[in-house]
Design a protein around this motif. Structure first.
Motif, PDB file in Angstrom:
ATOM      1  N   THR A  47       0.919  -1.080   0.194  1.00 36.84           N
ATOM      2  CA  THR A  47      -0.097   0.009   0.114  1.00 36.84           C
ATOM      3  C   THR A  47       0.867   1.233  -0.035  1.00 36.84           C
ATOM      4  OG1 THR A  47      -2.072   0.980   0.998  1.00 36.84           O
ATOM      5  CG2 THR A  47      -0.334   0.132   2.462  1.00 36.84           C
ATOM      6  N   SER A  48       0.210   2.326  -0.395  1.00 41.46           N
ATOM      7  CA  SER A  48       1.158   3.560  -0.512  1.00 41.46           C
ATOM      8  C   SER A  48       0.342   4.672  -0.271  1.00 41.46           C
ATOM      9  CB  SER A  48       1.897   3.664  -1.847  1.00 41.46           C
ATOM     10  OG  SER A  48       0.947   3.673  -3.066  1.00 41.46           O
ATOM     11  N   PHE A  49       0.943   5.822   0.280  1.00 35.02           N
ATOM     12  CA  PHE A  49       0.319   7.066   0.189  1.00 35.02           C
ATOM     13  C   PHE A  49       1.377   8.204   0.134  1.00 35.02           C
ATOM     14  CE2 PHE A  49       1.527   5.433   4.417  1.00 35.02           C
ATOM     15  CZ  PHE A  49       2.193   6.303   5.039  1.00 35.02           C
ATOM     16  N   GLU A  50       0.878   9.473   0.044  1.00 34.35           N
ATOM     17  CA  GLU A  50       1.897  10.520  -0.134  1.00 34.35           C
ATOM     18  C   GLU A  50       1.510  11.759   0.906  1.00 34.35           C
ATOM     19  OE1 GLU A  50       3.680  13.113  -3.763  1.00 34.35           O
ATOM     20  OE2 GLU A  50       2.713  11.534  -4.446  1.00 34.35           O
ATOM     21  N   ILE A  51       2.493  12.225   1.224  1.00 34.62           N
ATOM     22  CA  ILE A  51       2.459  13.412   2.105  1.00 34.62           C
ATOM     23  C   ILE A  51       3.229  14.534   1.766  1.00 34.62           C
ATOM     24  CG2 ILE A  51       2.849  14.361   4.668  1.00 34.62           C
ATOM     25  CD1 ILE A  51       2.508  11.387   5.559  1.00 34.62           C
ATOM     26  N   SER A  52       2.694  15.647   1.878  1.00 32.65           N
ATOM     27  CA  SER A  52       3.217  17.044   1.398  1.00 32.65           C
ATOM     28  C   SER A  52       3.874  17.704   2.659  1.00 32.65           C
ATOM     29  CB  SER A  52       2.219  17.853   0.538  1.00 32.65           C
ATOM     30  OG  SER A  52       2.874  19.090   0.417  1.00 32.65           O
ATOM     31  N   ALA A  53       4.911  18.382   2.577  1.00 29.16           N
ATOM     32  CA  ALA A  53       5.328  19.097   3.875  1.00 29.16           C
ATOM     33  C   ALA A  53       4.776  20.579   3.712  1.00 29.16           C
ATOM     34  CB  ALA A  53       6.919  19.253   3.736  1.00 29.16           C
ATOM     35  N   GLU A  54       4.058  20.895   2.779  1.00 24.43           N
ATOM     36  CA  GLU A  54       3.511  22.371   2.596  1.00 24.43           C
ATOM     37  C   GLU A  54       2.519  22.481   3.671  1.00 24.43           C
ATOM     38  OE1 GLU A  54       1.677  25.416  -0.377  1.00 24.43           O
ATOM     39  OE2 GLU A  54       1.539  23.355  -1.004  1.00 24.43           O
ATOM     40  N   LEU A  55       2.660  23.712   4.417  1.00 32.32           N
ATOM     41  CA  LEU A  55       1.646  24.158   5.455  1.00 32.32           C
ATOM     42  C   LEU A  55       0.990  25.600   4.772  1.00 32.32           C
ATOM     43  CD1 LEU A  55       0.490  24.030   8.260  1.00 32.32           C
ATOM     44  CD2 LEU A  55       2.181  25.495   8.985  1.00 32.32           C
ATOM     45  N   ILE A  56      -0.442  25.117   4.958  1.00 32.69           N
ATOM     46  CA  ILE A  56      -1.132  26.560   4.390  1.00 32.69           C
ATOM     47  C   ILE A  56      -1.471  27.335   5.567  1.00 32.69           C
ATOM     48  CG2 ILE A  56      -3.330  27.213   2.937  1.00 32.69           C
ATOM     49  CD1 ILE A  56      -1.251  25.623   1.495  1.00 32.69           C
ATOM     50  N   ALA A  57      -0.876  28.246   5.607  1.00 37.98           N
ATOM     51  CA  ALA A  57      -1.137  29.131   6.937  1.00 37.98           C
ATOM     52  C   ALA A  57      -0.451  30.519   6.747  1.00 37.98           C
ATOM     53  CB  ALA A  57      -0.315  28.617   8.111  1.00 37.98           C
ATOM     54  N   ASP A  58      -1.055  31.660   7.288  1.00 40.46           N
ATOM     55  CA  ASP A  58      -0.596  32.770   7.279  1.00 40.46           C
ATOM     56  C   ASP A  58       0.685  33.010   8.137  1.00 40.46           C
ATOM     57  OD1 ASP A  58      -2.557  33.863   5.780  1.00 40.46           O
ATOM     58  OD2 ASP A  58      -3.737  34.278   7.494  1.00 40.46           O
ATOM     59  N   LYS A  59       1.818  33.846   7.817  1.00 42.24           N
ATOM     60  CA  LYS A  59       2.977  34.155   8.570  1.00 42.24           C
ATOM     61  C   LYS A  59       2.688  35.058   9.745  1.00 42.24           C
ATOM     62  CE  LYS A  59       6.390  33.401   5.276  1.00 42.24           C
ATOM     63  NZ  LYS A  59       7.579  33.820   4.430  1.00 42.24           N
ATOM     64  N   ILE A  60       3.098  34.788  10.906  1.00 40.22           N
ATOM     65  CA  ILE A  60       2.937  35.811  12.137  1.00 40.22           C
ATOM     66  C   ILE A  60       4.120  36.506  12.132  1.00 40.22           C
ATOM     67  CG2 ILE A  60       2.523  35.965  14.577  1.00 40.22           C
ATOM     68  CD1 ILE A  60       1.059  33.392  14.364  1.00 40.22           C
ATOM     69  N   ASN A  61       3.909  37.854  11.991  1.00 38.92           N
ATOM     70  CA  ASN A  61       4.838  38.795  11.724  1.00 38.92           C
ATOM     71  C   ASN A  61       5.926  38.803  10.984  1.00 38.92           C
ATOM     72  OD1 ASN A  61       3.683  40.308  14.264  1.00 38.92           O
ATOM     73  ND2 ASN A  61       4.839  39.060  15.788  1.00 38.92           N
ATOM     74  N   GLY A  62       5.535  37.953   9.828  1.00 38.16           N
ATOM     75  CA  GLY A  62       6.573  37.913   8.786  1.00 38.16           C
ATOM     76  C   GLY A  62       7.349  36.449   9.028  1.00 38.16           C
ATOM     77  N   GLU A  63       7.371  35.756  10.205  1.00 32.72           N
ATOM     78  CA  GLU A  63       7.950  34.453  10.289  1.00 32.72           C
ATOM     79  C   GLU A  63       7.279  33.397   9.720  1.00 32.72           C
ATOM     80  OE1 GLU A  63       9.698  34.163  14.172  1.00 32.72           O
ATOM     81  OE2 GLU A  63       9.809  36.309  14.489  1.00 32.72           O
ATOM     82  N   ASP A  64       7.744  32.370   9.502  1.00 31.01           N
ATOM     83  CA  ASP A  64       7.290  31.231   9.073  1.00 31.01           C
ATOM     84  C   ASP A  64       6.841  30.259  10.176  1.00 31.01           C
ATOM     85  OD1 ASP A  64       7.975  31.023   6.059  1.00 31.01           O
ATOM     86  OD2 ASP A  64       9.992  31.017   6.541  1.00 31.01           O
ATOM     87  N   LYS A  65       5.846  29.308   9.862  1.00 29.22           N
ATOM     88  CA  LYS A  65       5.153  28.491  10.884  1.00 29.22           C
ATOM     89  C   LYS A  65       5.859  27.112  10.516  1.00 29.22           C
ATOM     90  CE  LYS A  65       0.923  30.977  11.871  1.00 29.22           C
ATOM     91  NZ  LYS A  65      -0.623  30.370  11.898  1.00 29.22           N
ATOM     92  N   HIS A  66       5.896  26.344  11.390  1.00 28.85           N
ATOM     93  CA  HIS A  66       6.354  24.995  11.283  1.00 28.85           C
ATOM     94  C   HIS A  66       5.341  24.251  12.354  1.00 28.85           C
ATOM     95  CE1 HIS A  66       9.803  26.368   9.647  1.00 28.85           C
ATOM     96  NE2 HIS A  66      10.176  27.281  10.459  1.00 28.85           N
TER      97      HIS A  66
END
Length: 109
Positions: A47-66
């Motif tokens: 069996t297989s599946f795919e996962i993306s690392a992309e996070l759809i979110a707004d940055k806070i004070n210009g900083e990335d979210k993880h």
């Protein structure tokens, strides 16, 4: 002495340019003893599946979210659970981007 019935993976999702373009295809193969050659491998279930690392979110004070992202797969649905003594093979294939971070892997009953 119990069969493996579940696979869990924890990955990084991020808005950061360095991580967000990554994507991985996970392939899980159970139900065979691969050390016994091609005949044993013919009995395997995949069996297989795919996962993306992309996070759809707004940055806070210009900083990335993880965030850490948890995905669980019940092996009893669609493929045979791994028997005691049988091999479980995990293949990870980078399908997009240049990097992908796996934070944890679990095989459970």
């Amino acid at each position: 002495t119990r069969p493996i019935r579940r696979f869990d993976v924890i990955t990084l999702r991020s808005t950061s340019q360095a991580w967000k373009d990554g994507s991985v295809k996970f392939v899980i193969i159970t139900g065979a003893n691969f050390s016994h050659g091609n005949k044993a491998a013919e009995d395997a279930k995949e069996t297989s599946f795919e996962i993306s690392a992309e996070l759809i979110a707004d940055k806070i004070n210009g900083e990335d979210k993880h965030i850490s992202y948890h995905f669980g797969l019940d092996l009893a649905e669609g493929i045979d659970p791994a028997r005691l003594g049988a091999d479980v093979m995990l293949r990870m294939i980078l399908t997009k981007g240049s990097r992908f971070k796996v934070l944890g892997l679990m095989l459970c009953e």
